[in-house]
Design a protein around this motif. Sequence first.
Motif, PDB file in Angstrom:
ATOM      1  N   ALA A   1       3.535   5.940  -5.403  1.00 24.59           N
ATOM      2  CA  ALA A   1       3.560   5.965  -6.864  1.00 24.59           C
ATOM      3  C   ALA A   1       2.510   6.900  -7.449  1.00 24.59           C
ATOM      4  CB  ALA A   1       3.353   4.560  -7.413  1.00 24.59           C
ATOM      5  N   GLY A   2       1.656   7.466  -6.614  1.00 26.02           N
ATOM      6  CA  GLY A   2       0.679   8.438  -7.088  1.00 26.02           C
ATOM      7  C   GLY A   2      -0.761   7.987  -7.032  1.00 26.02           C
ATOM      8  N   GLN A   3      -1.017   6.746  -6.590  1.00 29.24           N
ATOM      9  CA  GLN A   3      -2.394   6.283  -6.497  1.00 29.24           C
ATOM     10  C   GLN A   3      -3.053   6.794  -5.209  1.00 29.24           C
ATOM     11  OE1 GLN A   3      -2.358   2.007  -6.794  1.00 29.24           O
ATOM     12  NE2 GLN A   3      -2.190   2.027  -9.024  1.00 29.24           N
ATOM     13  N   SER A   4      -4.365   6.887  -5.257  1.00 31.28           N
ATOM     14  CA  SER A   4      -5.104   7.279  -4.062  1.00 31.28           C
ATOM     15  C   SER A   4      -5.211   6.097  -3.111  1.00 31.28           C
ATOM     16  CB  SER A   4      -6.500   7.778  -4.435  1.00 31.28           C
ATOM     17  OG  SER A   4      -7.258   6.732  -5.021  1.00 31.28           O
ATOM     18  N   LEU A   5      -5.720   6.361  -1.911  1.00 32.60           N
ATOM     19  CA  LEU A   5      -5.858   5.288  -0.935  1.00 32.60           C
ATOM     20  C   LEU A   5      -6.855   4.239  -1.406  1.00 32.60           C
ATOM     21  CD1 LEU A   5      -5.127   4.203   1.877  1.00 32.60           C
ATOM     22  CD2 LEU A   5      -7.000   5.574   2.807  1.00 32.60           C
TER      23      LEU A   5
ATOM     24  N   ILE B   1      -5.870   0.304  -2.097  1.00 28.98           N
ATOM     25  CA  ILE B   1      -6.534  -0.803  -1.390  1.00 28.98           C
ATOM     26  C   ILE B   1      -7.015  -1.857  -2.393  1.00 28.98           C
ATOM     27  CG2 ILE B   1      -8.599  -1.388  -0.061  1.00 28.98           C
ATOM     28  CD1 ILE B   1      -8.224   1.192   1.486  1.00 28.98           C
ATOM     29  N   ILE B   2      -7.565  -1.402  -3.527  1.00 26.79           N
ATOM     30  CA  ILE B   2      -8.018  -2.344  -4.560  1.00 26.79           C
ATOM     31  C   ILE B   2      -6.846  -3.140  -5.118  1.00 26.79           C
ATOM     32  CG2 ILE B   2      -9.101  -2.518  -6.825  1.00 26.79           C
ATOM     33  CD1 ILE B   2     -10.732  -0.030  -6.120  1.00 26.79           C
ATOM     34  N   ARG B   3      -5.730  -2.448  -5.382  1.00 30.11           N
ATOM     35  CA  ARG B   3      -4.557  -3.120  -5.943  1.00 30.11           C
ATOM     36  C   ARG B   3      -3.955  -4.121  -4.951  1.00 30.11           C
ATOM     37  NH1 ARG B   3      -0.989  -2.164 -10.191  1.00 30.11           N
ATOM     38  NH2 ARG B   3       0.343  -4.013 -10.296  1.00 30.11           N
ATOM     39  N   VAL B   4      -3.897  -3.738  -3.692  1.00 32.47           N
ATOM     40  CA  VAL B   4      -3.346  -4.635  -2.673  1.00 32.47           C
ATOM     41  C   VAL B   4      -4.232  -5.868  -2.510  1.00 32.47           C
ATOM     42  CG1 VAL B   4      -2.857  -4.859  -0.205  1.00 32.47           C
ATOM     43  CG2 VAL B   4      -2.076  -2.855  -1.448  1.00 32.47           C
TER      44      VAL B   4
ATOM     45  N   MET C   1       0.829  -1.203   0.000  1.00 29.70           N
ATOM     46  CA  MET C   1       0.000   0.000   0.000  1.00 29.70           C
ATOM     47  C   MET C   1       0.866   1.256   0.000  1.00 29.70           C
ATOM     48  SD  MET C   1      -3.148   0.871   2.606  1.00 29.70           S
ATOM     49  CE  MET C   1      -3.729  -0.816   2.418  1.00 29.70           C
ATOM     50  N   LEU C   2       1.970   1.234   0.736  1.00 30.46           N
ATOM     51  CA  LEU C   2       2.884   2.384   0.751  1.00 30.46           C
ATOM     52  C   LEU C   2       3.490   2.618  -0.628  1.00 30.46           C
ATOM     53  CD1 LEU C   2       4.513   4.563   2.235  1.00 30.46           C
ATOM     54  CD2 LEU C   2       6.162   2.780   2.855  1.00 30.46           C
ATOM     55  N   VAL C   3       3.881   1.534  -1.312  1.00 34.86           N
ATOM     56  CA  VAL C   3       4.443   1.673  -2.666  1.00 34.86           C
ATOM     57  C   VAL C   3       3.402   2.263  -3.613  1.00 34.86           C
ATOM     58  CG1 VAL C   3       5.330   0.377  -4.635  1.00 34.86           C
ATOM     59  CG2 VAL C   3       6.114  -0.176  -2.340  1.00 34.86           C
TER      60      VAL C   3
ATOM     61  N   SER D   1       0.070  13.716   5.918  1.00 40.34           N
ATOM     62  CA  SER D   1       0.318  12.892   4.741  1.00 40.34           C
ATOM     63  C   SER D   1       0.035  11.422   5.059  1.00 40.34           C
ATOM     64  CB  SER D   1       1.771  13.058   4.291  1.00 40.34           C
ATOM     65  OG  SER D   1       2.061  12.159   3.242  1.00 40.34           O
ATOM     66  N   ILE D   2      -0.772  10.808   4.196  1.00 36.89           N
ATOM     67  CA  ILE D   2      -1.076   9.384   4.382  1.00 36.89           C
ATOM     68  C   ILE D   2       0.155   8.535   4.091  1.00 36.89           C
ATOM     69  CG2 ILE D   2      -2.482   7.472   3.520  1.00 36.89           C
ATOM     70  CD1 ILE D   2      -4.735   9.388   3.048  1.00 36.89           C
ATOM     71  N   ALA D   3       0.986   8.969   3.115  1.00 40.65           N
ATOM     72  CA  ALA D   3       2.190   8.208   2.784  1.00 40.65           C
ATOM     73  C   ALA D   3       3.163   8.185   3.960  1.00 40.65           C
ATOM     74  CB  ALA D   3       2.859   8.815   1.551  1.00 40.65           C
TER      75      ALA D   3
END
Length: 334
Positions: A199-203, A207-210, A193-195, A270-272
């Motif tokens: 990389a520019g994706q939203s939260l 989450i969907i990608r993870v 999720m951090l990566v 910052s969420i990151a």
Amino acid sequence: MSLMSYVNQTVTDILGPFGWLMIVGVLGFMLVLIALPVLMQKEEDPLDKLNKENRAKAKAAEAAGKETRLRTANGKDKLEKYSNFLEPQNAEEYSAVKLKLLQAGYKSKNAVRMYHFSQFALGIGLLLAGLAYTLFKINTAPDGEEMTTQSMIMSAALPGVVGYMMPKYWVTRRQAERQEQIINGFPDSLDMMLVCVEAGQSLDQSIIRVSREIRAGFPALAEEFEIVSYEMKAGKDRIQVLRDMSERAGVPDVQSFVTVLIQSQQFGTSIAEALRVYSSEMRDKRVMRAEEKANTLPTKMTLATMMLTVPPLLIILIGPSVYGIAETLSNANF
């Protein structure tokens, strides 16, 4: 003659060798007759009243040629009419059972009903099997050999108790396995999720990608992330969605992660950065858990080592001497 022996002899003389079984059966039947009116005479659930009103309105609208509701009860659940008997009427007890089933992975709307039905069905079924086994054992016993009252009660009642407790044990075991899977896969999911966030994706996108990436290794955690993504797409409040996820998971690490995300959103940080700090803590925590298990391993192996190593060693070292002493004593006696 003691009191128990006198009572046992009296019951046997009056009712025969099956006297205690008959007494237990009559008492159980009387308890069922007493409990059924109490269980059936309950106040009507407000949800049932609302469903009845909605069905009445739907029928009236259909008669008038209007559009009915999109979602109506399909009537496929055969246990719905026994819901007052199979579901706890106390809201707190119902919520506790439902939460436990959710944490075990059972998310259907009738999971509580099926859980209590399985307890009732297995308990009654194995109780009847225990009674049949007890009667068979009494009838096939040799002459002069009789079963004691305690053994008859244990043979008849113990299978019923085991059948009643079996669903509870199964759900508790599933809950523990699912939570263990979430704990093991959570640090890796945070790193992914951090990566994604850096990389520019939203939260939401991360989450969907993870959830897609970790499905092969940790399906329980991937399912939770997938539910979060669906609820966010449906427009549900993000804070409430995250809190629901922590409640479904039942894992302290997930609850802490949800708290970090909520505070980050509320304070505008910052969420990151929050993910970077928390993922580092999760990695350290995973290493500490592994070290803790490694440190407890010698203690757990001590008993097995003593039982499997010391007796053979004593036999090898002392055995010949003991054999020689025994031979010397036997020769001296002769």
